[in-house]
Design a protein around this motif. Structure first.
Motif, PDB file in Angstrom:
ATOM      1  N   ARG A   1      32.203   5.219   7.084  1.00 59.36           N
ATOM      2  CA  ARG A   1      32.978   3.978   7.088  1.00 59.36           C
ATOM      3  C   ARG A   1      32.637   3.077   5.898  1.00 59.36           C
ATOM      4  NH1 ARG A   1      36.069   2.708  11.594  1.00 59.36           N
ATOM      5  NH2 ARG A   1      36.391   4.597  12.813  1.00 59.36           N
ATOM      6  N   VAL A   2      31.445   3.225   5.340  1.00 58.73           N
ATOM      7  CA  VAL A   2      31.063   2.377   4.204  1.00 58.73           C
ATOM      8  C   VAL A   2      30.957   3.185   2.907  1.00 58.73           C
ATOM      9  CG1 VAL A   2      29.945   0.555   5.505  1.00 58.73           C
ATOM     10  CG2 VAL A   2      28.624   2.577   4.914  1.00 58.73           C
ATOM     11  N   GLY A   3      31.433   4.436   2.947  1.00 58.30           N
ATOM     12  CA  GLY A   3      31.502   5.226   1.728  1.00 58.30           C
ATOM     13  C   GLY A   3      30.169   5.758   1.237  1.00 58.30           C
ATOM     14  N   ILE A   4      29.193   5.907   2.146  1.00 60.97           N
ATOM     15  CA  ILE A   4      27.911   6.499   1.779  1.00 60.97           C
ATOM     16  C   ILE A   4      27.989   7.997   2.015  1.00 60.97           C
ATOM     17  CG2 ILE A   4      25.434   6.567   2.250  1.00 60.97           C
ATOM     18  CD1 ILE A   4      26.355   3.958   0.999  1.00 60.97           C
ATOM     19  N   ASP A   5      27.641   8.789   1.001  1.00 61.90           N
ATOM     20  CA  ASP A   5      27.717  10.246   1.097  1.00 61.90           C
ATOM     21  C   ASP A   5      26.472  10.776   1.806  1.00 61.90           C
ATOM     22  OD1 ASP A   5      28.442  12.887   0.805  1.00 61.90           O
ATOM     23  OD2 ASP A   5      27.768  13.035  -1.278  1.00 61.90           O
ATOM     24  N   LEU A   6      26.495  10.693   3.129  1.00 60.28           N
ATOM     25  CA  LEU A   6      25.383  11.159   3.956  1.00 60.28           C
ATOM     26  C   LEU A   6      25.753  12.517   4.531  1.00 60.28           C
ATOM     27  CD1 LEU A   6      22.652   9.827   4.944  1.00 60.28           C
ATOM     28  CD2 LEU A   6      23.843   9.427   7.105  1.00 60.28           C
ATOM     29  N   THR A   7      24.801  13.465   4.523  1.00 57.02           N
ATOM     30  CA  THR A   7      25.083  14.831   4.967  1.00 57.02           C
ATOM     31  C   THR A   7      24.025  15.312   5.956  1.00 57.02           C
ATOM     32  OG1 THR A   7      23.792  15.933   3.242  1.00 57.02           O
ATOM     33  CG2 THR A   7      26.070  15.323   2.690  1.00 57.02           C
ATOM     34  N   LEU A   8      24.311  16.442   6.593  1.00 60.38           N
ATOM     35  CA  LEU A   8      23.325  17.073   7.461  1.00 60.38           C
ATOM     36  C   LEU A   8      22.059  17.428   6.694  1.00 60.38           C
ATOM     37  CD1 LEU A   8      25.347  19.541   9.737  1.00 60.38           C
ATOM     38  CD2 LEU A   8      24.158  17.457  10.423  1.00 60.38           C
ATOM     39  N   ASP A   9      22.214  17.839   5.448  1.00 64.55           N
ATOM     40  CA  ASP A   9      21.037  18.195   4.654  1.00 64.55           C
ATOM     41  C   ASP A   9      20.126  16.987   4.451  1.00 64.55           C
ATOM     42  OD1 ASP A   9      21.797  20.843   4.437  1.00 64.55           O
ATOM     43  OD2 ASP A   9      22.938  20.515   2.602  1.00 64.55           O
ATOM     44  N   ASP A  10      20.698  15.786   4.357  1.00 68.40           N
ATOM     45  CA  ASP A  10      19.871  14.580   4.263  1.00 68.40           C
ATOM     46  C   ASP A  10      19.032  14.416   5.522  1.00 68.40           C
ATOM     47  OD1 ASP A  10      20.769  13.692   1.713  1.00 68.40           O
ATOM     48  OD2 ASP A  10      22.589  12.896   2.624  1.00 68.40           O
ATOM     49  N   TRP A  11      19.623  14.690   6.673  1.00 71.71           N
ATOM     50  CA  TRP A  11      18.886  14.591   7.931  1.00 71.71           C
ATOM     51  C   TRP A  11      17.692  15.534   7.933  1.00 71.71           C
ATOM     52  CZ3 TRP A  11      18.797  11.583  12.189  1.00 71.71           C
ATOM     53  CH2 TRP A  11      19.817  10.630  12.326  1.00 71.71           C
ATOM     54  N   ASP A  12      17.898  16.753   7.489  1.00 75.76           N
ATOM     55  CA  ASP A  12      16.806  17.719   7.509  1.00 75.76           C
ATOM     56  C   ASP A  12      15.738  17.375   6.475  1.00 75.76           C
ATOM     57  OD1 ASP A  12      16.294  20.627   8.724  1.00 75.76           O
ATOM     58  OD2 ASP A  12      15.582  20.608   6.656  1.00 75.76           O
ATOM     59  N   ARG A  13      16.180  17.027   5.285  1.00 73.78           N
ATOM     60  CA  ARG A  13      15.238  16.748   4.188  1.00 73.78           C
ATOM     61  C   ARG A  13      14.403  15.508   4.468  1.00 73.78           C
ATOM     62  NH1 ARG A  13      15.944  13.241   0.113  1.00 73.78           N
ATOM     63  NH2 ARG A  13      18.154  13.002   0.630  1.00 73.78           N
ATOM     64  N   LEU A  14      15.028  14.453   4.957  1.00 70.12           N
ATOM     65  CA  LEU A  14      14.326  13.183   5.124  1.00 70.12           C
ATOM     66  C   LEU A  14      13.457  13.154   6.382  1.00 70.12           C
ATOM     67  CD1 LEU A  14      17.296  10.889   4.115  1.00 70.12           C
ATOM     68  CD2 LEU A  14      15.168  11.145   2.829  1.00 70.12           C
TER      69      LEU A  14
ATOM     70  N   GLY B   1      11.811  14.616  13.443  1.00 70.34           N
ATOM     71  CA  GLY B   1      13.162  14.545  12.908  1.00 70.34           C
ATOM     72  C   GLY B   1      14.084  15.531  13.594  1.00 70.34           C
ATOM     73  N   ILE B   2      15.144  15.858  12.909  1.00 67.41           N
ATOM     74  CA  ILE B   2      16.154  16.783  13.411  1.00 67.41           C
ATOM     75  C   ILE B   2      16.172  18.004  12.502  1.00 67.41           C
ATOM     76  CG2 ILE B   2      18.595  17.120  13.903  1.00 67.41           C
ATOM     77  CD1 ILE B   2      17.281  15.110  15.780  1.00 67.41           C
ATOM     78  N   ALA B   3      16.034  19.186  13.094  1.00 62.49           N
ATOM     79  CA  ALA B   3      16.118  20.423  12.320  1.00 62.49           C
ATOM     80  C   ALA B   3      17.579  20.813  12.169  1.00 62.49           C
ATOM     81  CB  ALA B   3      15.338  21.532  13.007  1.00 62.49           C
ATOM     82  N   VAL B   4      18.004  21.036  10.944  1.00 58.06           N
ATOM     83  CA  VAL B   4      19.365  21.480  10.662  1.00 58.06           C
ATOM     84  C   VAL B   4      19.316  22.970  10.353  1.00 58.06           C
ATOM     85  CG1 VAL B   4      21.370  21.237   9.164  1.00 58.06           C
ATOM     86  CG2 VAL B   4      20.062  19.211   9.847  1.00 58.06           C
ATOM     87  N   LEU B   5      19.986  23.755  11.172  1.00 56.55           N
ATOM     88  CA  LEU B   5      19.973  25.213  11.068  1.00 56.55           C
ATOM     89  C   LEU B   5      21.252  25.698  10.416  1.00 56.55           C
ATOM     90  CD1 LEU B   5      18.924  25.750  14.791  1.00 56.55           C
ATOM     91  CD2 LEU B   5      17.375  25.600  12.825  1.00 56.55           C
TER      92      LEU B   5
ATOM     93  N   PRO C   1      27.634  28.343   9.659  1.00 61.77           N
ATOM     94  CA  PRO C   1      27.701  28.140   8.202  1.00 61.77           C
ATOM     95  C   PRO C   1      27.752  26.682   7.779  1.00 61.77           C
ATOM     96  CG  PRO C   1      29.722  29.155   9.054  1.00 61.77           C
ATOM     97  CD  PRO C   1      28.734  29.187  10.155  1.00 61.77           C
ATOM     98  N   ASP C   2      28.304  25.800   8.628  1.00 59.82           N
ATOM     99  CA  ASP C   2      28.344  24.371   8.312  1.00 59.82           C
ATOM    100  C   ASP C   2      27.234  23.585   9.000  1.00 59.82           C
ATOM    101  OD1 ASP C   2      30.507  24.813   6.704  1.00 59.82           O
ATOM    102  OD2 ASP C   2      31.991  24.190   8.182  1.00 59.82           O
ATOM    103  N   GLY C   3      26.337  24.297   9.674  1.00 54.97           N
ATOM    104  CA  GLY C   3      25.168  23.652  10.239  1.00 54.97           C
ATOM    105  C   GLY C   3      25.188  23.533  11.752  1.00 54.97           C
TER     106      GLY C   3
ATOM    107  N   VAL D   1      20.215  24.355  20.789  1.00 62.80           N
ATOM    108  CA  VAL D   1      20.918  24.286  19.511  1.00 62.80           C
ATOM    109  C   VAL D   1      22.297  23.691  19.764  1.00 62.80           C
ATOM    110  CG1 VAL D   1      21.821  25.578  17.547  1.00 62.80           C
ATOM    111  CG2 VAL D   1      19.657  26.268  18.610  1.00 62.80           C
ATOM    112  N   LEU D   2      22.622  22.631  19.030  1.00 59.65           N
ATOM    113  CA  LEU D   2      23.820  21.836  19.291  1.00 59.65           C
ATOM    114  C   LEU D   2      24.680  21.681  18.044  1.00 59.65           C
ATOM    115  CD1 LEU D   2      21.686  19.116  21.012  1.00 59.65           C
ATOM    116  CD2 LEU D   2      23.323  20.517  22.276  1.00 59.65           C
TER     117      LEU D   2
END
Length: 580
Positions: free
Chosen positions: A290-303, A382-386, A392-394, A489-490
Motif C-alpha cells: 500500500r505504501v510502495g515498499i518492495d517487501l518480499t518473502l526473501d526479506d522475511w527469511d533474510r532479516l 523468525g519465519i523460515a521461507v521454504l 516455487p514461489d515460497g 508448512v503454510l
C-alpha cells in the motif's frame, strides 16, 4: 532519518467541507450542527476521525467504545474536534468462511471512509487480528496522519492450576479429547477459563503479533502492544494517543513518513524475537504494497534468520501476554534489537522522533518471560521461507513453534483434496497413515477456500494421538492461527487453485522438508511433475456474483500479501468534488 514538521497554522482538508458561507459549506456544516456543536468548532481546528471496529460480534473489540471516549478526551484537550466513525469489523471467531476473506473488503471500506469524509487525521481502534492490518492498509492508501490504538490482550486464563492460553489450549484440549485423555465435560468447563476478560488472545497469537508489528513499525505510541485490555493503563494509552494525533495533523506526519523500508525491517526482526505469528507475513506484505515498499518473502527469511526468539510466550513458550507486559513489553524487545545491532534506530515513529529514543532506557523486569539470548527458545527465530519444486514461489514455517526432530524429514504423503475431504476421512481408523507420513491439504489458499482460512494446522488422526504423538509434518496453502503450533508448512505458493504444484501431489508421493536448507521438495521427476500439471484442471468453481466473485477474481497470492490487485499503492487523500 529526521522528520521536518510542516508549517502551522495552514488550511486543513476538512475546511473544504466546513469553512465558509457557500451553499455547499453550509449544507455540510449545518447538518452536523444538529448534534449540538457550537459554530466555533468549525474554525479550522483539526477534525480527527476515530475509526472504531467495535462490534457485539467482535468480542475481542467489545471494550473499544470505552477506549474511544478516552481518545476523544485527549483530542479535545489538544484542541481537536473528535468524530467517532464505525467501520467494518471482521471478527476471527465469528466470520465464515474466514475473516481473512474480508480483510481486503474492510481495508477498502476504511480507505473510502477516510477519503470521502471531512477528516484531517485518524485514530484507528483495533484489536481482533484482521482489524489491525485492514485499517492500516486502508489508512496507508489515503496517507492522512494516523495513529493506532490496540485494544490489548485479555487476562491470563487458569484451569485447575494450569495457565491457559486462548487458542493454544483450544487446540491442545481438543486433541486431548480426541485422544481420549480429556472428557467433553472437562473441555466445556475449561472453556470458561480461556476467555475470562475482554480483549484479544492472551497468547502471542496474530492479534498480539500485529499489535507488536504496529508498535515496531512506529505507528503506535511506545508500549501500546502489550497492556492488558482491562488495565487502566490501556485507557491512558488511548487518551495520550488522542492528544498526539492532533499534533501529528499540525505537523503533517503521515504514514508514508513512518512506513519506510527501515520500519518494515524493524518489524520483521521484532517478529522473530517475539516468536510472532506466520500471519504477520501476509499482512506486512500487504501493508508494504500500500505504501510502495518492495517487501518480499526473501526479506522475511533474510532479516529474521539470525534473530533469537527470546519472548517465552505461548504457543512457542510458557507464559502469556499479561506476564509479557509486566516484564516490560515490546520496548524491551526493541531495545534488545538495538543493542544487538538489529535495529534501524533512526526510524521515525508517531512520536516524531526515532524509535531508539523511545526504548533506550527501558529494563527487562523478568528474565523468565523475556529470556537472555543464551537461553532463547531458538537461536534462529523468525519465519523460515521454504522453496523447491513443491513451492516455487515460497512457503512459510515458524521454527519456534515446530518440533526440532521434524525440521529435516522425509515422508510419504497422505493427501486431502480439500477441507471437506480432510474432515470426512481424518477420524477413520482405517486411514492409511502413521506418524512418519506428511499430511497434505489442497485448495485452501486465497482463491481456493476462498479466503485462505486458518486450517493449515490440521488436527492429527485419533489413532496417532492415542500413541502419544502430538506433531507431524503438515503442508497446505492455508494459514494457521497465530495461537497454533506444530511443524506446519503454510502459504504454499502458487496455491493449488492457481495450478501450483501442490495441486498435483498424490498420496504415496515422497516429500522432503529441510528447514535448515530452506527446501520443500516433491520427490518425483521434473518430467512427471510437468505431465501432472499439464493434465490438471481446476476443481474449484468460480463464485458467481457478490463479494466472493470479486475476491476470487482480484486476490493476489499469499507470497505478495493476498491483497486485491487494484488496491495496491497509495492513492492519496484528495478532496472529492462537491455535488451539492
Amino acid at each position: 532519518m529526521t522528520f521536518k514538521p510542516a508549517p502551522w497554522p495552514r488550511k486543513l482538508r476538512s475546511q473544504e467541507w466546513y469553512h465558509g458561507t457557500s451553499k455547499d459549506q453550509i449544507y455540510h456544516r449545518g447538518w452536523l450542527k444538529n448534534q449540538g456543536w457550537p459554530h466555533d468548532l468549525f474554525d479550522g481546528r483539526p477534525i480527527i476521525g476515530i475509526l472504531n471496529t467495535w462490534s457485539d460480534l467482535t468480542p475481542c473489540n467489545g471494550h473499544l467504545r470505552e477506549l474511544a471516549e478516552r481518545v476523544k478526551a485527549g483530542i479535545w484537550e489538544a484542541g481537536g474536534f473528535p468524530v467517532e466513525v464505525p467501520v467494518f469489523s471482521a471478527s476471527e471467531n465469528t466470520y465464515r468462511p474466514t475473516a481473512m476473506m474480508y480483510r481486503n473488503l474492510a481495508a477498502l471500506t476504511v480507505e473510502e471512509t477516510i477519503r470521502g469524509q471531512p477528516i484531517d487525521g485518524c485514530v484507528l481502534l483495533v484489536g481482533c487480528d484482521k482489524t489491525t492490518p485492514s485499517l492500516l492498509m486502508g489508512a496507508a492508501s489515503c496517507d492522512l496522519p494516523t495513529i493506532m490504538v490496540s485494544g490489548g490482550p485479555m487476562l491470563n486464563g487458569w484451569f485447575r492450576g494450569e495457565r491457559v492460553g486462548s487458542g493454544t489450549h483450544l487446540w491442545k484440549f481438543s486433541e486431548a479429547v480426541r485422544a481420549g485423555e480429556m472428557s467433553s465435560d472437562d473441555f466445556v468447563e475449561a472453556e470458561a477459563a480461556m476467555s475470562r476478560s475482554t480483549g484479544t488472545c492472551n497468547t502471542m497469537g496474530t492479534a498480539s503479533t500485529m499489535a507488536s508489528m504496529v508498535e515496531a513499525l512506529g505507528m503506535a505510541l511506545s508500549g501500546n502492544a502489550a497492556i492488558p485490555a482491562v488495565d487502566s493503563r490501556r485507557r491512558v494509552m488511548a487518551h495520550l494517543s488522542g492528544r498526539r494525533i492532533v499534533d501529528m495533523v499540525k505537523d503533517d506526519l503521515k504514514p508514508s513518513d513512518i512506513l519506510t523500508r527501515e520500519a518494515f525491517e524493524n518489524a520483521i526482526r521484532t517478529n522473530g524475537a517475539i516468536g510472532g505469528s506466520t500471519n504477520a507475513v501476509v499482512h506486512l506484505l500487504a501493508i508494504a504494497g500500500r505504501v510502495g515498499i518492495d517487501l518480499t518473502l526473501d526479506d522475511w527469511d533474510r532479516l529474521g534468520r539470525d534473530i533469537p526468539t527470546i519472548v517465552n510466550l505461548m504457543p512457542s513458550g510458557k507464559y502469556l501476554m499479561e506476564e509479557f507486559f509486566y516484564a516490560g513489553g515490546l520496548p524491551v524487545i526493541i531495545k534488545h534489537l538495538g543493542e544487538s545491532g538489529h535495529l534501524n534506530k533512526d526510524a521515525i515513529t508517531v512520536s516524531g522522533g526515532g524509535i531508539w529514543d523511545e526504548v533506550k532506557d527501558v529494563r527487562n523486569w523478568n528474565e523468565e518471560v523475556i529470556l537472555p539470548v543464551d537461553k532463547a527458545l531458538t537461536q534462529s527465530g523468525g519465519i523460515a521461507v521454504l522453496r523447491g519444486n513443491l513451492a516455487p514461489d515460497g512457503a512459510v514455517l515458524k521454527p519456534s513453534a515446530a518440533s526440532e526432530h521434524l525440521l529435516q524429514h522425509k515422508g510419504r504423503a497422505v493427501v486431502f483434496e480439500d477441507i471437506d475431504d480432510y474432515k470426512a476421512r481424518i477420524n477413520d481408523p482405517d486411514l492409511d497413515i502413521d506418524e512418519n507420513c506428511v499430511m497434505v491439504m489442497k485448495y485452501c489458499g486465497p482463491r481456493g477456500y476462498p479466503g485462505m482460512a486458518e486450517v493449515g494446522n490440521m488436527g492429527l488422526p485419533p489413532k496417532i494421538l492415542q500413541k502419544g504423538i502430538t506433531d507431524m509434518v503438515r503442508i497446505s496453502d492455508a494459514r494457521m492461527s497465530g495461537t497454533a503450533y506444530g511443524t506446519v508448512v503454510l502459504h504454499t505458493a502458487p496455491e493449488a487453485a492457481r495450478g501450483g504444484p501442490l495441486a498435483v501431489v498424490r498420496t504415496g508421493d515422497m516429500i522432503e522438508l529441510d528447514v535448515p536448507n530452506r527446501r520443500l521438495h516433491l520427490d518425483i521427476s521434473e518430467e512427471e511433475l510437468r505431465a501432472r500439471l499439464a493434465d490438471w484442471t481446476p476443481p474449484v468453481e468460480r463464485p458467481h456474483g457478490g463479494y466472493a466473485q470479486m475476491y476470487h477474481d482480484h486476490v493476489e497470492g499469499a507470497d505478495t500479501g493476498a491483497d486485491f490487485d487494484f488496491l495496491k499503492g497509495c492513492r492519496g487523500n484528495a478532496v472529492a468534488r462537491d455535488s451539492h
